[in-house]
Design a protein around this motif. Structure first.
Motif, PDB file in Angstrom:
ATOM      1  N   PRO A  20      15.011  48.200  82.313  1.00  0.00           N
ATOM      2  CA  PRO A  20      15.822  49.233  82.968  1.00  0.00           C
ATOM      3  C   PRO A  20      14.999  50.010  83.994  1.00  0.00           C
ATOM      4  CG  PRO A  20      16.177  49.260  80.594  1.00  0.00           C
ATOM      5  CD  PRO A  20      15.013  48.338  80.846  1.00  0.00           C
ATOM      6  N   GLY A  21      15.583  50.203  85.164  1.00  0.00           N
ATOM      7  CA  GLY A  21      14.927  50.948  86.222  1.00  0.00           C
ATOM      8  C   GLY A  21      14.040  50.124  87.129  1.00  0.00           C
ATOM      9  N   ALA A  22      13.827  48.841  86.791  1.00  0.00           N
ATOM     10  CA  ALA A  22      12.962  47.997  87.615  1.00  0.00           C
ATOM     11  C   ALA A  22      13.739  47.418  88.788  1.00  0.00           C
ATOM     12  CB  ALA A  22      12.370  46.870  86.780  1.00  0.00           C
ATOM     13  N   PHE A  23      13.042  47.221  89.902  1.00  0.00           N
ATOM     14  CA  PHE A  23      13.588  46.544  91.073  1.00  0.00           C
ATOM     15  C   PHE A  23      12.800  45.258  91.268  1.00  0.00           C
ATOM     16  CE2 PHE A  23      15.350  50.517  93.456  1.00  0.00           C
ATOM     17  CZ  PHE A  23      16.310  50.652  92.461  1.00  0.00           C
ATOM     18  N   ARG A  24      13.517  44.186  91.577  1.00  0.00           N
ATOM     19  CA  ARG A  24      12.900  42.859  91.681  1.00  0.00           C
ATOM     20  C   ARG A  24      13.370  42.174  92.954  1.00  0.00           C
ATOM     21  NH1 ARG A  24      10.993  39.172  87.786  1.00  0.00           N
ATOM     22  NH2 ARG A  24      11.535  40.671  86.153  1.00  0.00           N
ATOM     23  N   ALA A  25      12.470  41.447  93.597  1.00  0.00           N
ATOM     24  CA  ALA A  25      12.815  40.578  94.729  1.00  0.00           C
ATOM     25  C   ALA A  25      12.423  39.161  94.355  1.00  0.00           C
ATOM     26  CB  ALA A  25      12.086  41.013  95.994  1.00  0.00           C
ATOM     27  N   THR A  26      13.370  38.228  94.472  1.00  0.00           N
ATOM     28  CA  THR A  26      13.123  36.840  94.094  1.00  0.00           C
ATOM     29  C   THR A  26      13.448  35.931  95.269  1.00  0.00           C
ATOM     30  OG1 THR A  26      13.568  37.258  91.757  1.00  0.00           O
ATOM     31  CG2 THR A  26      13.756  34.975  92.512  1.00  0.00           C
ATOM     32  N   LEU A  27      12.550  34.976  95.510  1.00  0.00           N
ATOM     33  CA  LEU A  27      12.697  34.048  96.624  1.00  0.00           C
ATOM     34  C   LEU A  27      13.002  32.658  96.097  1.00  0.00           C
ATOM     35  CD1 LEU A  27      11.201  36.490  97.847  1.00  0.00           C
ATOM     36  CD2 LEU A  27       9.759  34.886  99.106  1.00  0.00           C
TER      37      LEU A  27
ATOM     38  N   ALA B 117      25.269  40.311  83.491  1.00  0.00           N
ATOM     39  CA  ALA B 117      24.829  40.217  84.880  1.00  0.00           C
ATOM     40  C   ALA B 117      26.007  40.574  85.769  1.00  0.00           C
ATOM     41  CB  ALA B 117      24.328  38.817  85.205  1.00  0.00           C
ATOM     42  N   LEU B 118      25.797  41.480  86.711  1.00  0.00           N
ATOM     43  CA  LEU B 118      26.825  41.864  87.666  1.00  0.00           C
ATOM     44  C   LEU B 118      26.360  41.476  89.057  1.00  0.00           C
ATOM     45  CD1 LEU B 118      27.678  45.507  86.469  1.00  0.00           C
ATOM     46  CD2 LEU B 118      28.468  43.332  85.535  1.00  0.00           C
ATOM     47  N   LYS B 119      27.141  40.684  89.743  1.00  0.00           N
ATOM     48  CA  LYS B 119      26.819  40.298  91.110  1.00  0.00           C
ATOM     49  C   LYS B 119      27.396  41.357  92.052  1.00  0.00           C
ATOM     50  CE  LYS B 119      27.809  36.749  94.578  1.00  0.00           C
ATOM     51  NZ  LYS B 119      28.485  35.453  94.842  1.00  0.00           N
ATOM     52  N   ILE B 120      26.537  41.879  92.944  1.00  0.00           N
ATOM     53  CA  ILE B 120      26.971  42.908  93.882  1.00  0.00           C
ATOM     54  C   ILE B 120      26.460  42.571  95.278  1.00  0.00           C
ATOM     55  CG2 ILE B 120      27.145  44.738  92.146  1.00  0.00           C
ATOM     56  CD1 ILE B 120      24.384  45.708  93.033  1.00  0.00           C
ATOM     57  N   ALA B 121      26.944  43.303  96.260  1.00  0.00           N
ATOM     58  CA  ALA B 121      26.490  43.091  97.637  1.00  0.00           C
ATOM     59  C   ALA B 121      25.032  43.511  97.779  1.00  0.00           C
ATOM     60  CB  ALA B 121      27.364  43.875  98.606  1.00  0.00           C
TER      61      ALA B 121
ATOM     62  N   GLU C 119      21.447  54.464  95.127  1.00  0.00           N
ATOM     63  CA  GLU C 119      21.916  55.530  94.250  1.00  0.00           C
ATOM     64  C   GLU C 119      23.110  55.092  93.412  1.00  0.00           C
ATOM     65  OE1 GLU C 119      23.306  56.471  98.527  1.00  0.00           O
ATOM     66  OE2 GLU C 119      21.491  55.738  97.518  1.00  0.00           O
ATOM     67  N   ALA C 120      23.765  53.978  93.786  1.00  0.00           N
ATOM     68  CA  ALA C 120      24.882  53.467  92.993  1.00  0.00           C
ATOM     69  C   ALA C 120      24.406  52.623  91.811  1.00  0.00           C
ATOM     70  CB  ALA C 120      25.812  52.630  93.880  1.00  0.00           C
ATOM     71  N   ILE C 121      23.114  52.344  91.748  1.00  0.00           N
ATOM     72  CA  ILE C 121      22.557  51.523  90.677  1.00  0.00           C
ATOM     73  C   ILE C 121      22.131  52.440  89.533  1.00  0.00           C
ATOM     74  CG2 ILE C 121      20.705  49.930  90.047  1.00  0.00           C
ATOM     75  CD1 ILE C 121      20.664  49.051  92.992  1.00  0.00           C
ATOM     76  N   GLY C 122      22.698  52.235  88.371  1.00  0.00           N
ATOM     77  CA  GLY C 122      22.405  53.091  87.228  1.00  0.00           C
ATOM     78  C   GLY C 122      21.008  52.860  86.675  1.00  0.00           C
ATOM     79  N   PRO C 123      20.525  53.795  85.841  1.00  0.00           N
ATOM     80  CA  PRO C 123      19.161  53.697  85.313  1.00  0.00           C
ATOM     81  C   PRO C 123      18.996  52.697  84.185  1.00  0.00           C
ATOM     82  CG  PRO C 123      20.251  55.642  84.426  1.00  0.00           C
ATOM     83  CD  PRO C 123      21.204  55.032  85.421  1.00  0.00           C
ATOM     84  N   ARG C 124      20.106  52.120  83.685  1.00  0.00           N
ATOM     85  CA  ARG C 124      20.026  51.244  82.518  1.00  0.00           C
ATOM     86  C   ARG C 124      20.040  49.771  82.891  1.00  0.00           C
ATOM     87  NH1 ARG C 124      24.478  53.690  78.467  1.00  0.00           N
ATOM     88  NH2 ARG C 124      23.514  52.182  77.032  1.00  0.00           N
ATOM     89  N   THR C 125      19.738  49.472  84.133  1.00  0.00           N
ATOM     90  CA  THR C 125      19.810  48.093  84.610  1.00  0.00           C
ATOM     91  C   THR C 125      18.551  47.696  85.368  1.00  0.00           C
ATOM     92  OG1 THR C 125      21.078  46.571  86.014  1.00  0.00           O
ATOM     93  CG2 THR C 125      20.953  48.840  86.728  1.00  0.00           C
ATOM     94  N   GLU C 126      18.243  46.421  85.345  1.00  0.00           N
ATOM     95  CA  GLU C 126      17.232  45.853  86.232  1.00  0.00           C
ATOM     96  C   GLU C 126      17.960  45.284  87.444  1.00  0.00           C
ATOM     97  OE1 GLU C 126      14.851  41.748  86.165  1.00  0.00           O
ATOM     98  OE2 GLU C 126      14.082  43.150  84.665  1.00  0.00           O
ATOM     99  N   ALA C 127      17.565  45.716  88.617  1.00  0.00           N
ATOM    100  CA  ALA C 127      18.229  45.276  89.844  1.00  0.00           C
ATOM    101  C   ALA C 127      17.382  44.219  90.535  1.00  0.00           C
ATOM    102  CB  ALA C 127      18.447  46.466  90.777  1.00  0.00           C
ATOM    103  N   GLU C 128      18.019  43.123  90.927  1.00  0.00           N
ATOM    104  CA  GLU C 128      17.309  42.001  91.548  1.00  0.00           C
ATOM    105  C   GLU C 128      18.008  41.591  92.838  1.00  0.00           C
ATOM    106  OE1 GLU C 128      15.473  37.670  90.236  1.00  0.00           O
ATOM    107  OE2 GLU C 128      17.324  38.355  89.274  1.00  0.00           O
TER     108      GLU C 128
ATOM    109  N   LEU D 183      22.698  42.950  89.003  1.00  0.00           N
ATOM    110  CA  LEU D 183      22.303  43.966  88.041  1.00  0.00           C
ATOM    111  C   LEU D 183      22.272  43.319  86.664  1.00  0.00           C
ATOM    112  CD1 LEU D 183      24.448  47.012  89.257  1.00  0.00           C
ATOM    113  CD2 LEU D 183      22.172  46.270  90.028  1.00  0.00           C
ATOM    114  N   TRP D 184      21.117  43.386  86.001  1.00  0.00           N
ATOM    115  CA  TRP D 184      20.917  42.755  84.694  1.00  0.00           C
ATOM    116  C   TRP D 184      20.885  43.824  83.613  1.00  0.00           C
ATOM    117  CZ3 TRP D 184      20.972  37.513  84.593  1.00  0.00           C
ATOM    118  CH2 TRP D 184      20.642  36.826  85.765  1.00  0.00           C
ATOM    119  N   PHE D 185      21.553  43.545  82.510  1.00  0.00           N
ATOM    120  CA  PHE D 185      21.598  44.461  81.376  1.00  0.00           C
ATOM    121  C   PHE D 185      21.221  43.702  80.104  1.00  0.00           C
ATOM    122  CE2 PHE D 185      24.546  45.899  84.546  1.00  0.00           C
ATOM    123  CZ  PHE D 185      24.565  47.290  84.488  1.00  0.00           C
ATOM    124  N   GLY D 186      20.532  44.374  79.195  1.00  0.00           N
ATOM    125  CA  GLY D 186      20.288  43.793  77.885  1.00  0.00           C
ATOM    126  C   GLY D 186      18.836  43.502  77.611  1.00  0.00           C
ATOM    127  N   GLU D 187      18.596  42.915  76.439  1.00  0.00           N
ATOM    128  CA  GLU D 187      17.243  42.631  75.991  1.00  0.00           C
ATOM    129  C   GLU D 187      16.555  41.646  76.931  1.00  0.00           C
ATOM    130  OE1 GLU D 187      14.944  41.021  71.958  1.00  0.00           O
ATOM    131  OE2 GLU D 187      17.129  41.288  71.983  1.00  0.00           O
TER     132      GLU D 187
END
Length: 418
Positions: free
Chosen positions: A256-263, A216-220, A226-235, A248-252
């Motif tokens: 990959p490629g999904a975008f998620r919004a969580t409240l 898991a990578l914490k980002i702003a 476009e800075a988000i690679g295709p091999r990650t799920e972005a939340e 950015l989540w990686f792994g099983e």
């Protein structure tokens, strides 16, 4: 909580000695005494305490007491008044609710050990340890590493959190189930917007993530898509309506490629794969829907439009409108009573006629300052209203309405097939 991955400048004062003094019995007693002190009375308090305590210790304790009071908003009083902080640590630390959600998401996927790189004061390490995960917490700054170690001990988590003062680029993460990286996103001039200017850069963090079974990578939250690679799920995660971070989540177990919004605190989540076509634009209907900021950051507004059968009021504005009722965890609904071209005199006359004394001002695509607008309206009366200063089909427009609770509900957890 990210920290700049750099050694402290030569010749700086002895912050480690001041911090060590706070951990002595005398320092601990002084911090307990200052728990509820009034910052407005700090000069008088300092004068009184210096009669019986060394001046350097009083100064360090007062500074730490201020930081603890600020940290209550993120960590809660029970933890904040037992923990230790640095000024950057309070500013950059993850809110406990967000760190807990993230830690439980890792634990739920079987993670039992994590290398926490750029651990800062240890807020994320604490959340992971409380989720039953053993943590190696690494930070290169000696003071920050000492504070993280003290926090693990203060909260009784020292058996699960090992703190190491080291350069994160030299850490062997292969023995761990997962890697968590929180690069520093602030520099000497404030926030850093270029992910490659993070410390360490996002490209390095991504490489470290791809070498791990899970990461898991914490980002702003404002990171360019476009800075988000295709091999990650972005939340994107919001807490109480405020967007706090992106991960950015990686792994099983991640898509990959999904975008998620969580409240948070509800943990309602909206996830989508390939983006939808641009949504339709049309006239303002009976209802206006304001998507949560996490939905907007994740570029999922088109999904909201599709779900409610509505349209945008303007192709560049994230306000959704519909003629039918639609309730969702991901939007706030308003019933629109008036649509006016931008004209302050007309708005003032309308509010006077409606006897509006409390006005909520929302804006998107408008330069109007809410406080200045409220001042000019000279509000009087027993009623409340909401005004949206925005654009409709490109034209500056004022929409007046009220928040409304609708009867139809959308599912709390929803996913659109990829």
């Amino acid at each position: 909580m990210g920290r700049v991955n750099a050694l402290p400048p030569a010749g700086q004062p002895e912050p480690l000695a001041s911090f060590a003094a706070l951990r002595t019995p005398q320092g601990a007693a002084l911090l307990d005494e200052l728990r509820d002190h009034d910052p407005a009375q700090e000069l008088a308090t300092a004068t009184r305490l210096r009669r019986s305590h060394p001046a350097a210790l009083v100064s360090a304790a007062l500074g730490q007491a201020r930081l603890r009071q600020r940290a209550v908003a993120k960590f809660g009083a029970e933890d904040a008044f037992r923990m230790f902080f640095t000024p950057h640590g309070v500013e950059q630390a993850t809110r406990t609710s967000v760190a807990t959600y993230r830690a439980e998401r890792l634990a739920g996927r079987g993670v039992r050990s994590v290398a926490d790189l750029c651990c800062g004061i240890g807020g994320d390490a604490i959340a992971m340890a409380r989720a039953g995960i053993a943590v190696l917490a690494v930070d290169r700054d000696p003071l920050t590493a000492s504070v993280a170690r003290a926090n693990a001990e203060a909260l009784g988590l020292q058996d699960l959190v090992e703190v190491r003062c080291a350069d994160v680029t030299g850490i062997d993460t292969s023995p761990y189930d997962a890697v968590f990286v929180d690069p520093a996103r602030r520099g000497g001039r404030g926030r850093i917007f270029d992910p490659e200017a993070y410390s360490p850069p996002l490209s390095w963090a991504t490489d470290a993530a791809l070498r791990a079974p899970m990461a898991a990578l914490k980002i702003a939250p404002g990171v360019p898509h476009e800075a988000i690679g295709p091999r990650t799920e972005a939340e994107w995660i919001s807490d109480g309506g405020d967007v706090k971070e992106a991960v950015l989540w990686f792994g099983e177990g991640f898509t990959p490629g999904a975008f998620r919004a969580t409240l948070l605190p509800s943990r309602a989540t909206l996830v989508a794969g390939a983006p939808l076509p641009a949504p339709p634009v049309g006239p303002v209907g009976r209802y206006l829907y304001e998507p949560d900021g996490a939905v907007i950051r994740a570029h999922l507004v088109a999904d909201i439009v599709e779900r409610c059968g509505g349209r945008l009021v303007d192709e560049t504005i994230a306000y959704v409108t519909s003629d039918t009722a639609y309730e969702s965890d991901f939007t706030t609904a308003y019933e629109i009573t008036d649509e006016l071209p931008f004209n302050m005199k007309r708005l003032k006359a309308l509010l006077r006629e409606r006897q509006v004394g409390v006005l909520t001002v929302k804006k998107r695509g408008s330069p109007v300052e809410p406080e200045e607008l409220r001042r000019k309206m000279k509000l009087q009366g027993p009623h409340a209203a909401t005004v949206f200063m925005t654009r409709v089909a490109g034209a500056p427009t004022m929409l007046v309405g009220q928040p409304v609770k609708l009867t139809s509900r959308s599912p709390r957890r929803a996913a659109r097939p990829r």
